[in-house]
Design a protein around this motif. Structure first.
Motif, PDB file in Angstrom:
ATOM      1  N   ARG A 110       0.835  -1.190   0.000  1.00  0.00           N
ATOM      2  CA  ARG A 110       0.000   0.000   0.000  1.00  0.00           C
ATOM      3  C   ARG A 110       0.875   1.248   0.000  1.00  0.00           C
ATOM      4  NH1 ARG A 110      -3.726  -0.940   5.147  1.00  0.00           N
ATOM      5  NH2 ARG A 110      -4.465   1.121   4.519  1.00  0.00           N
ATOM      6  N   PRO A 111       0.416   2.357  -0.568  1.00  0.00           N
ATOM      7  CA  PRO A 111       1.247   3.577  -0.645  1.00  0.00           C
ATOM      8  C   PRO A 111       1.254   4.354   0.675  1.00  0.00           C
ATOM      9  CG  PRO A 111      -0.848   3.975  -1.717  1.00  0.00           C
ATOM     10  CD  PRO A 111      -0.863   2.514  -1.305  1.00  0.00           C
ATOM     11  N   PHE A 112       1.442   3.677   1.774  1.00  0.00           N
ATOM     12  CA  PHE A 112       1.550   4.302   3.086  1.00  0.00           C
ATOM     13  C   PHE A 112       2.886   3.908   3.694  1.00  0.00           C
ATOM     14  CE2 PHE A 112      -3.007   3.969   2.375  1.00  0.00           C
ATOM     15  CZ  PHE A 112      -3.456   5.220   2.750  1.00  0.00           C
ATOM     16  N   VAL A 113       3.582   4.874   4.256  1.00  0.00           N
ATOM     17  CA  VAL A 113       4.884   4.631   4.868  1.00  0.00           C
ATOM     18  C   VAL A 113       4.843   5.162   6.292  1.00  0.00           C
ATOM     19  CG1 VAL A 113       7.367   5.068   4.779  1.00  0.00           C
ATOM     20  CG2 VAL A 113       6.064   4.789   2.656  1.00  0.00           C
ATOM     21  N   GLY A 114       5.091   4.285   7.258  1.00  0.00           N
ATOM     22  CA  GLY A 114       5.151   4.687   8.648  1.00  0.00           C
ATOM     23  C   GLY A 114       6.586   4.920   9.081  1.00  0.00           C
ATOM     24  N   LEU A 115       6.831   6.013   9.764  1.00  0.00           N
ATOM     25  CA  LEU A 115       8.157   6.389  10.231  1.00  0.00           C
ATOM     26  C   LEU A 115       8.177   6.355  11.750  1.00  0.00           C
ATOM     27  CD1 LEU A 115       8.818   9.434   7.878  1.00  0.00           C
ATOM     28  CD2 LEU A 115       9.561   7.070   7.550  1.00  0.00           C
ATOM     29  N   ASP A 116       9.200   5.715  12.290  1.00  0.00           N
ATOM     30  CA  ASP A 116       9.301   5.622  13.747  1.00  0.00           C
ATOM     31  C   ASP A 116      10.747   5.309  14.115  1.00  0.00           C
ATOM     32  OD1 ASP A 116       8.624   5.709  16.377  1.00  0.00           O
ATOM     33  OD2 ASP A 116       7.253   4.005  16.343  1.00  0.00           O
ATOM     34  N   GLY A 117      11.057   5.427  15.388  1.00  0.00           N
ATOM     35  CA  GLY A 117      12.406   5.168  15.874  1.00  0.00           C
ATOM     36  C   GLY A 117      12.372   4.584  17.269  1.00  0.00           C
ATOM     37  N   CYS A 118      13.470   3.966  17.670  1.00  0.00           N
ATOM     38  CA  CYS A 118      13.593   3.390  19.000  1.00  0.00           C
ATOM     39  C   CYS A 118      15.043   3.486  19.445  1.00  0.00           C
ATOM     40  CB  CYS A 118      13.107   1.936  19.035  1.00  0.00           C
ATOM     41  SG  CYS A 118      14.105   0.810  18.035  1.00  0.00           S
ATOM     42  N   HIS A 119      15.247   3.371  20.752  1.00  0.00           N
ATOM     43  CA  HIS A 119      16.589   3.456  21.328  1.00  0.00           C
ATOM     44  C   HIS A 119      17.312   2.121  21.179  1.00  0.00           C
ATOM     45  CE1 HIS A 119      16.081   7.421  23.270  1.00  0.00           C
ATOM     46  NE2 HIS A 119      14.831   7.043  23.419  1.00  0.00           N
ATOM     47  N   LEU A 120      18.624   2.193  21.050  1.00  0.00           N
ATOM     48  CA  LEU A 120      19.488   1.024  21.052  1.00  0.00           C
ATOM     49  C   LEU A 120      20.118   0.903  22.432  1.00  0.00           C
ATOM     50  CD1 LEU A 120      21.248   1.339  17.566  1.00  0.00           C
ATOM     51  CD2 LEU A 120      19.305  -0.094  18.193  1.00  0.00           C
ATOM     52  N   LYS A 121      19.786  -0.172  23.145  1.00  0.00           N
ATOM     53  CA  LYS A 121      20.222  -0.354  24.526  1.00  0.00           C
ATOM     54  C   LYS A 121      21.600  -1.004  24.586  1.00  0.00           C
ATOM     55  CE  LYS A 121      16.345   1.219  26.174  1.00  0.00           C
ATOM     56  NZ  LYS A 121      16.272   2.471  26.926  1.00  0.00           N
ATOM     57  N   PHE A 177       2.792   9.622   4.351  1.00  0.00           N
ATOM     58  CA  PHE A 177       3.604   9.282   5.517  1.00  0.00           C
ATOM     59  C   PHE A 177       2.754   9.357   6.776  1.00  0.00           C
ATOM     60  CE2 PHE A 177       6.798  10.520   2.437  1.00  0.00           C
ATOM     61  CZ  PHE A 177       7.795   9.580   2.650  1.00  0.00           C
ATOM     62  N   ILE A 178       2.938   8.386   7.643  1.00  0.00           N
ATOM     63  CA  ILE A 178       2.211   8.302   8.904  1.00  0.00           C
ATOM     64  C   ILE A 178       3.235   8.195  10.025  1.00  0.00           C
ATOM     65  CG2 ILE A 178       0.497   7.038  10.250  1.00  0.00           C
ATOM     66  CD1 ILE A 178      -0.596   5.935   7.661  1.00  0.00           C
ATOM     67  N   SER A 179       3.079   9.013  11.037  1.00  0.00           N
ATOM     68  CA  SER A 179       4.017   8.980  12.164  1.00  0.00           C
ATOM     69  C   SER A 179       3.364   9.675  13.342  1.00  0.00           C
ATOM     70  CB  SER A 179       5.342   9.659  11.797  1.00  0.00           C
ATOM     71  OG  SER A 179       5.144  11.051  11.631  1.00  0.00           O
ATOM     72  N   ASP A 180       4.020   9.548  14.498  1.00  0.00           N
ATOM     73  CA  ASP A 180       3.588  10.296  15.667  1.00  0.00           C
ATOM     74  C   ASP A 180       4.443  11.549  15.775  1.00  0.00           C
ATOM     75  OD1 ASP A 180       5.949   9.128  16.258  1.00  0.00           O
ATOM     76  OD2 ASP A 180       5.282   8.075  18.058  1.00  0.00           O
ATOM     77  N   ARG A 181       4.402  12.192  16.937  1.00  0.00           N
ATOM     78  CA  ARG A 181       5.091  13.464  17.108  1.00  0.00           C
ATOM     79  C   ARG A 181       6.565  13.222  17.453  1.00  0.00           C
ATOM     80  NH1 ARG A 181       1.622  17.827  18.479  1.00  0.00           N
ATOM     81  NH2 ARG A 181       3.235  18.632  19.857  1.00  0.00           N
ATOM     82  N   GLN A 182       7.301  12.653  16.503  1.00  0.00           N
ATOM     83  CA  GLN A 182       8.725  12.434  16.718  1.00  0.00           C
ATOM     84  C   GLN A 182       9.469  13.765  16.661  1.00  0.00           C
ATOM     85  OE1 GLN A 182      10.153   9.672  17.552  1.00  0.00           O
ATOM     86  NE2 GLN A 182       8.463   8.264  17.268  1.00  0.00           N
ATOM     87  N   LYS A 183      10.419  13.926  17.581  1.00  0.00           N
ATOM     88  CA  LYS A 183      11.182  15.165  17.614  1.00  0.00           C
ATOM     89  C   LYS A 183      12.104  15.238  16.400  1.00  0.00           C
ATOM     90  CE  LYS A 183      11.154  16.149  22.527  1.00  0.00           C
ATOM     91  NZ  LYS A 183      11.951  16.490  23.712  1.00  0.00           N
ATOM     92  N   ARG A 200      -3.045  11.485   9.587  1.00  0.00           N
ATOM     93  CA  ARG A 200      -3.867  10.272   9.717  1.00  0.00           C
ATOM     94  C   ARG A 200      -5.205  10.518   9.038  1.00  0.00           C
ATOM     95  NH1 ARG A 200      -1.761   6.774  13.564  1.00  0.00           N
ATOM     96  NH2 ARG A 200      -0.107   7.655  14.841  1.00  0.00           N
ATOM     97  N   PHE A 201      -5.728   9.482   8.380  1.00  0.00           N
ATOM     98  CA  PHE A 201      -6.968   9.600   7.625  1.00  0.00           C
ATOM     99  C   PHE A 201      -8.062   8.758   8.259  1.00  0.00           C
ATOM    100  CE2 PHE A 201      -3.745  10.716   4.551  1.00  0.00           C
ATOM    101  CZ  PHE A 201      -4.308  11.786   3.898  1.00  0.00           C
ATOM    102  N   VAL A 202      -9.280   9.236   8.176  1.00  0.00           N
ATOM    103  CA  VAL A 202     -10.462   8.488   8.588  1.00  0.00           C
ATOM    104  C   VAL A 202     -11.479   8.605   7.462  1.00  0.00           C
ATOM    105  CG1 VAL A 202     -12.310   8.259  10.260  1.00  0.00           C
ATOM    106  CG2 VAL A 202     -10.032   8.933  11.027  1.00  0.00           C
ATOM    107  N   TYR A 203     -11.774   7.513   6.834  1.00  0.00           N
ATOM    108  CA  TYR A 203     -12.706   7.513   5.709  1.00  0.00           C
ATOM    109  C   TYR A 203     -14.135   7.298   6.216  1.00  0.00           C
ATOM    110  CZ  TYR A 203      -8.622   7.094   2.705  1.00  0.00           C
ATOM    111  OH  TYR A 203      -7.433   7.312   2.081  1.00  0.00           O
ATOM    112  N   LYS A 204     -15.058   8.100   5.727  1.00  0.00           N
ATOM    113  CA  LYS A 204     -16.461   8.012   6.105  1.00  0.00           C
ATOM    114  C   LYS A 204     -17.293   7.651   4.878  1.00  0.00           C
ATOM    115  CE  LYS A 204     -16.075  11.402   9.809  1.00  0.00           C
ATOM    116  NZ  LYS A 204     -16.611  12.674  10.376  1.00  0.00           N
ATOM    117  N   ILE A 205     -18.311   6.867   5.109  1.00  0.00           N
ATOM    118  CA  ILE A 205     -19.199   6.427   4.032  1.00  0.00           C
ATOM    119  C   ILE A 205     -20.558   7.076   4.217  1.00  0.00           C
ATOM    120  CG2 ILE A 205     -20.311   4.433   2.951  1.00  0.00           C
ATOM    121  CD1 ILE A 205     -17.986   2.755   3.856  1.00  0.00           C
TER     122      ILE A 205
END
Length: 345
Positions: A110-121, A177-183, A200-205
């Motif tokens: 699908r033409p949706f790309v999610g961007l996110d990150g995490c810490h390396l411990k 692109f879909i993501s949260d409030r990443q700094k 973010r999208f919400v489709y209504k019918i």
């Protein structure tokens, strides 16, 4: 040494506490060790399992070379930095994308790309940034990943630039692109892809109109990524296996060393810094809450503006009135206005 005998237990339980290791050694060989000795032994045992993290950075160029040789069409970018001309290159960033990921993403996801990150411990820290998509069956499909030093605007701009040059321009592919409030991510998106959807999208019918529609064909209202052929195309290209480390070929380039760990001065903070407009879930906001007086318990004003039992007298007049009340009730008055001579009879 006895620390080599606990590496098997640490392999099953990496978070084995120091007190537990000390108790285990006391039961097995009846040796009472200090906590510092057990801590150093546990660190050495973990090194036997995971290896030396610092020396593993020197294998990254050979690792990148083997990816490009075994999986033709992949892309690996290793970025280093040097303090001076004579110093060794320090690891900074690394971008990895396999050939199957690009072919499958463009062929059936699908033409949706999610961007996110995490810490390396790990010992040297860092951040793992990733670009994730979804196939026609709503399963997670990784597209690309990168290891950076921090999750800031500069690092997000670097991975987004590599993504656009590698996969394709988001404007041409109609990506969302879909993501949260990443700094750092929001300003990076505004700088590079200001015309690309990032929400973010919400489709209504509309059920009222849907009742009057007849002879609908699902093919006319379904995205091609949901077709069976697209799903088969997504997992058609495999990722070839890589030979063991002993069979790797040398790249012939200078080996990078471990990155420089920048520690800020002072005590480490336990909570992350929030933006100015970001709500604090641990603090109750006073927005849209009515004021309530602490004296009369009425809404609309506080205790300073309370007008209950207001006589209009000043503080000095109130003290004088209270003193007169005490003297009139038989108590000795501490306020003397003057002495009068007794009259002769």
């Amino acid at each position: 040494m006895w620390q080599k005998g606990i590496w098997r237990i640490l392999g099953k339980n990496p978070n084995w506490e120091v007190s537990g290791v000390k108790h285990h050694v006391m039961q097995k060989i009846s040796v009472d060790l200090s906590l510092s000795q057990v801590y150093r032994a546990r660190t050495a045992a973990r090194g036997l399992i995971t290896g030396n993290e610092e020396s593993q950075y020197g294998l990254l160029r050979d690792y990148a070379e083997m990816i490009l040789r075994t999986d033709v069409g992949s892309r690996v970018i290793l970025q280093t930095e040097m303090e001076n001309e004579n110093a060794k290159p320090n690891f900074k960033r690394m971008y990895i994308r396999y050939n199957a990921q690009k072919v499958s993403f463009l062929g059936g996801c699908r033409p949706f790309v999610g961007l996110d990150g995490c810490h390396l411990k790990g010992r040297f820290g860092g951040q793992l940034l990733s670009a994730i998509a979804k196939d026609g069956n709503d399963n997670i499909f990784p597209v690309a990943m990168a290891v950076v030093e921090q999750e800031i605007k500069d690092s997000w701009m670097w991975i987004l630039e590599q993504f656009a040059d590698d996969i394709g321009r988001p404007e041409e592919l109609n990506l969302v692109f879909i993501s949260d409030r990443q700094k750092g991510l929001l300003p990076a998106m505004k700088t590079l892809f200001s015309t690309v959807e990032h929400r973010r999208f919400v489709y209504k019918i509309d059920n009222e109109r849907e009742r009057h529609v007849v002879d609908l064909k699902p093919e006319d209202y379904t995205h091609p990524c949901y077709y069976k052929d697209a799903y088969v195309e997504t997992y058609k290209t495999p990722i070839p296996p890589m030979p063991g480390q002993s069979e790797w070929m040398s790249s012939g380039q200078p080996k990078p060393v471990a990155p420089i760990v920048y520690k800020p001065p002072g005590r480490l903070t336990m909570k992350r810094k929030r933006d100015a407009d970001e709500p604090n879930p641990y603090k109750v906001s006073r927005v849209n809450r009515p004021l309530r007086c602490g004296k009369c318990h009425q809404e609309g004003y506080n205790a300073r503006e309370c007008k209950a039992n207001v006589t209009g007298e000043t503080a000095w007049e109130r003290r004088q009135r209270l003193q007169k009340g005490k003297s009139g009730s038989g108590r000795p008055s501490t306020h003397r206005q003057g002495s009068q001579a007794p009259s002769s009879s």
